[in-house]
Design an enzyme around this catalytic site. Structure first.
Site, PDB file in Angstrom:
ATOM      1  N   GLU A   1     -11.307  -2.989  -8.834  1.00 34.28           N
ATOM      2  CA  GLU A   1     -12.011  -3.554  -7.685  1.00 34.28           C
ATOM      3  C   GLU A   1     -13.221  -2.717  -7.297  1.00 34.28           C
ATOM      4  O   GLU A   1     -14.166  -3.234  -6.725  1.00 34.28           O
ATOM      5  CB  GLU A   1     -11.074  -3.724  -6.484  1.00 34.28           C
TER       6      GLU A   1
ATOM      7  N   ASP B   1      -0.258  -0.051  -4.446  1.00 33.86           N
ATOM      8  CA  ASP B   1      -1.704   0.201  -4.445  1.00 33.86           C
ATOM      9  C   ASP B   1      -1.982   1.513  -3.715  1.00 33.86           C
ATOM     10  O   ASP B   1      -1.713   1.624  -2.520  1.00 33.86           O
ATOM     11  CB  ASP B   1      -2.401  -0.961  -3.729  1.00 33.86           C
TER      12      ASP B   1
ATOM     13  N   HIS C   1      -9.059  -8.708  -7.691  1.00 33.31           N
ATOM     14  CA  HIS C   1      -8.968  -8.195  -6.334  1.00 33.31           C
ATOM     15  C   HIS C   1      -9.513  -9.252  -5.375  1.00 33.31           C
ATOM     16  O   HIS C   1     -10.515  -9.888  -5.663  1.00 33.31           O
ATOM     17  CB  HIS C   1      -9.819  -6.929  -6.210  1.00 33.31           C
TER      18      HIS C   1
ATOM     19  N   LYS D   1       0.844  -1.184   0.000  1.00 31.23           N
ATOM     20  CA  LYS D   1       0.000   0.000   0.000  1.00 31.23           C
ATOM     21  C   LYS D   1       0.880   1.235   0.000  1.00 31.23           C
ATOM     22  O   LYS D   1       1.894   1.274   0.713  1.00 31.23           O
ATOM     23  CB  LYS D   1      -0.886   0.004   1.243  1.00 31.23           C
TER      24      LYS D   1
ATOM     25  N   ASP E   1     -13.790  -7.945  -9.054  1.00 33.09           N
ATOM     26  CA  ASP E   1     -14.102  -8.208  -7.647  1.00 33.09           C
ATOM     27  C   ASP E   1     -15.393  -9.029  -7.627  1.00 33.09           C
ATOM     28  O   ASP E   1     -16.315  -8.758  -8.394  1.00 33.09           O
ATOM     29  CB  ASP E   1     -14.286  -6.881  -6.901  1.00 33.09           C
TER      30      ASP E   1
ATOM     31  N   GLU F   1      -1.791   0.468  -8.647  1.00 30.87           N
ATOM     32  CA  GLU F   1      -3.208   0.127  -8.544  1.00 30.87           C
ATOM     33  C   GLU F   1      -4.026   1.312  -8.042  1.00 30.87           C
ATOM     34  O   GLU F   1      -3.602   2.018  -7.121  1.00 30.87           O
ATOM     35  CB  GLU F   1      -3.318  -1.046  -7.577  1.00 30.87           C
TER      36      GLU F   1
END
Lengths: 446, 446
Positions: free
Chosen positions: B301, B248, B351, B220, B324, B274
């Site tokens: 996602e 992400d 995802h 992240k 997703d 992402e």
């Protein structure tokens, strides 16, 4: 200091499907409804902030649950603090990281935030003793910019550019306001155009629209192209060559289908083609707009948020942007969208009708006409002559124009008797309806 | 013949925020949750169809209300008829004209339809005695095409083109299935990468990921660029040059900000970036993708529906599409999205994580690998090692790969004890939590 003491949500529904009012190619049997919210405080003034999400029936209770989920953001809070920083108030709800997952920034949860935000605006305007449009048009450029969350917008408009737009308009406000109060704001009417009406009713309502001073009407299309040709022929014959006729497909088509269909209707001199396809399909709208030019595309009533608005403008996907008072997260997000439109020179002709949408959205256009774009004569607000009698301050539409509200508030408060009568499912209107028509809850699919 | 006798909805929440599991730049304190639905019938087999919408805490009750609003579409209906025509069943809910207004086709109401659709797929697969991926991969090309609603898609893929794709893959199914069962499906892991973890935990989890056989990890980013540089340096040092590192941003940036931020992180050989910006911003993603090339953009996602997926592909807005299992309207809509991706040669790397998303989405990738794109070695399914113990048939991830489920069903059924324990707010886990930590309901804003 006063505190917010309550946030009451009510499921209010009108049995409009019985008369085919509001019937179009995607919505054969809407029951116009409101997930209605009232914010109360312990202030001595006794003022309440009221607003709603407009829906068309089933699922209004889901919208109700979403509004109730916002209680913790409002109840128990300092009313002055919330109302003094409406930008911060907006952000606290829209960026609630857990609730945000339910959108993000779209659909049921986002509209719920819109209702609560709008109820707070109603309260703020009542406290100020001003109609919402005038309250907004009295705010400083800096304070107006503070209302807007520019996240995801800065590739199309920056806070500095927004400030510049408001500042440029500031010296013109007084004169523009005088003009608005003298001449009103142009309206157009969809009253004649619902698919469920027969030819006689269509012709009669077209005649009445012209007699009432409207210079634009709108017809629903998209059921059958032959039917559309026939109905447009009737309408054009009745209203003559000088009244504009817009058409509305309510998202009925794919790209190629839209282009072919509209080719059949071109001869009737179409003012705009509304929602030819999915409201999420920016690129589809852009392709349709390119291929049907010079017939303009209009869209926006179902655009989920300011990010979709931004892209519609960036992609040149429409000529007419149709904001809606209860689809996005309230007044603040519509100010963002008006800014995008003003900067990029896009006409804004709001969506209205339903229940209370006219009462609500007129404030946004009038604010824009006074304090932002200043444009007015190339625009028009939709008008449908339904259900205004349920509002404390119904719209004043005469001579084909909206006349600026003078009562304090956002126009979104309904009459107490109307609320009680139309509460679903236990209010007297619905109790009577179930008795009279036991199959009315049958589900119809578009 | 059997009838659907019940649709039960439950509010299930896990107190994950206590350990910062799942913390990222936009979601500092998620409580992974499921609006869980169980469909029961009067058949003698006693089988139940189970599925859920994944949320991150507050608002799970709104999702619950939305699922309950679908009761009339399911309860009392002929189970065989619903399950035999899953395309028609999907349309009856998505095109319910009144409920559609609440999206349309996005947010709370659309995800609710996804949960009900997926619960019916779970039931159908259990009745067939097959895991969902194998059930789908046993259907004829014609029946697969019938699952998909091509409305708004025909400018990118037509039913005839979809049929052609499935037909071309049909002779290859048996061999592809053998390969899948022998080698599994590639996974990557996000377990090391949450923003709330300290450096030691980050390094340790990176080491473990490599030891466990993962060839890609994800971190992240988006809190602070200097922090991101530091954390990426640690991760790259630990995993060495051959393990891919994706990052992400969880929608943190505007367009220019994304480009500048990513420029600072390029040196770490980024596998993909992402969700750099709003999931609705097709044009923004496209602009970012163009400007950061050759670093690939990944997203999906949070894409609301197949219309957004279509545009992401049309605009060349990403290289990696991340479906997703619970964001769109269930299996059927994900089949539509897989078709769009297959036709246009886009990599799909789902995802997962959250609660149950791994269990659910693996079926879609495996179906695609057998009966549609056939691609597999250039793809990977996200894996996060959380909360699998609550499922009747938890994922089998070993050696950095997902191994195909063999149990009948869609993988979405939770253990009865887990459901009871985590029911919100009255289950024992939550009753204990409120006692221990009275401020845990404090609202944090990203």
């Amino acid at each position: 200091m006063s505190r917010i003491t309550g946030l009451r949500v009510r499921d209010i529904r009108f049995p409009t499907s019985r008369e085919h009012d509001g019937s179009d190619a995607m919505n054969p049997d809407p029951d116009y409804s409101a997930a209605y919210v009232e914010v109360t405080t312990d202030a001595l003034d006794g003022l309440t902030g009221s607003a709603f999400v407009f829906t068309i029936g089933r699922g209004n209770e889901v919208q109700e649950a979403a509004i109730a989920a916002l209680r913790g953001h409002v109840v128990g809070r300092d009313a002055e603090a919330l109302l003094a920083d409406m930008g911060g108030t907006w952000r606290s709800m829209v960026h609630d990281s857990q609730l945000r997952w339910l959108g993000p920034e779209k659909g049921v949860m986002h509209m719920a935030i819109g209702a609560v935000v709008n109820a707070l605006w109603d309260l703020k305007a009542k406290r100020a003793g001003l109609p919402l449009w005038a309250l907004l048009a009295s705010m400083s450029p800096e304070d107006l910019v503070d209302l807007v969350d520019f996240r995801y917008l800065t590739d199309a408009i920056t806070p500095a550019e927004a400030l510049e737009l408001f500042r440029a308009a500031e010296p013109l406000r007084a004169e523009r306001r005088r003009r608005l109060e003298q001449s009103g704001y142009p309206a157009y009417t969809t009253t004649p155009g619902w698919l469920g009406y027969d030819d006689d009713k269509l012709a009669r309502l077209c005649r009445e629209a012209v007699a009432d001073g409207f210079t634009q009407i709108k017809l629903k299309v998209g059921g059958s192209v032959d039917e559309d040709v026939r109905r447009l022929r009737i309408a054009r014959q009745v209203v003559g060559p000088d009244v504009r006729i817009a058409i509305d497909a309510n998202q009925r088509w794919d790209v190629d289908e839209a282009v072919e269909w509209i080719d059949r209707l071109r001869e009737f001199d179409i003012a705009w083609v509304e929602e030819p396809t999915s409201p999420d399909d920016v690129l589809g709208h852009a392709e349709i707009a390119r291929r049907i030019a010079p017939v303009p595309v209009a869209t926006g009533e179902h655009m989920a948020n300011r990010v979709i608005a931004k892209q519609l403008i960036q992609a040149d996907a429409m000529r007419v942007l149709q904001i809606d008072a209860t689809r996005v997260a309230g007044v603040n997000e519509n100010v963002a969208i008006l800014l995008l439109a003003a900067k990029h020179g896009v006409r804004v002709c709001p969506h209205a009708g339903g229940v209370g949408l006219c009462e609500a959205v007129q404030h946004l256009s009038m604010f824009d006409a006074v304090a932002l774009s200043g444009a007015l004569e190339d625009r028009c607000i939709e008008f449908v002559d339904h259900l205004h009698e349920h509002f404390v301050t119904p719209v004043d539409v005469r001579g084909g124009r909206y006349w600026p509200p003078t009562a304090p508030g956002a126009g979104t408060e309904m009459l107490s008797d109307s609320l009680d009568a139309h509460t679903y499912p236990d209010g007297p209107v619905w109790a009577a309806a179930s008795a009279a028509d036991p199959v009315r809850d049958t589900i119809r699919v578009a």
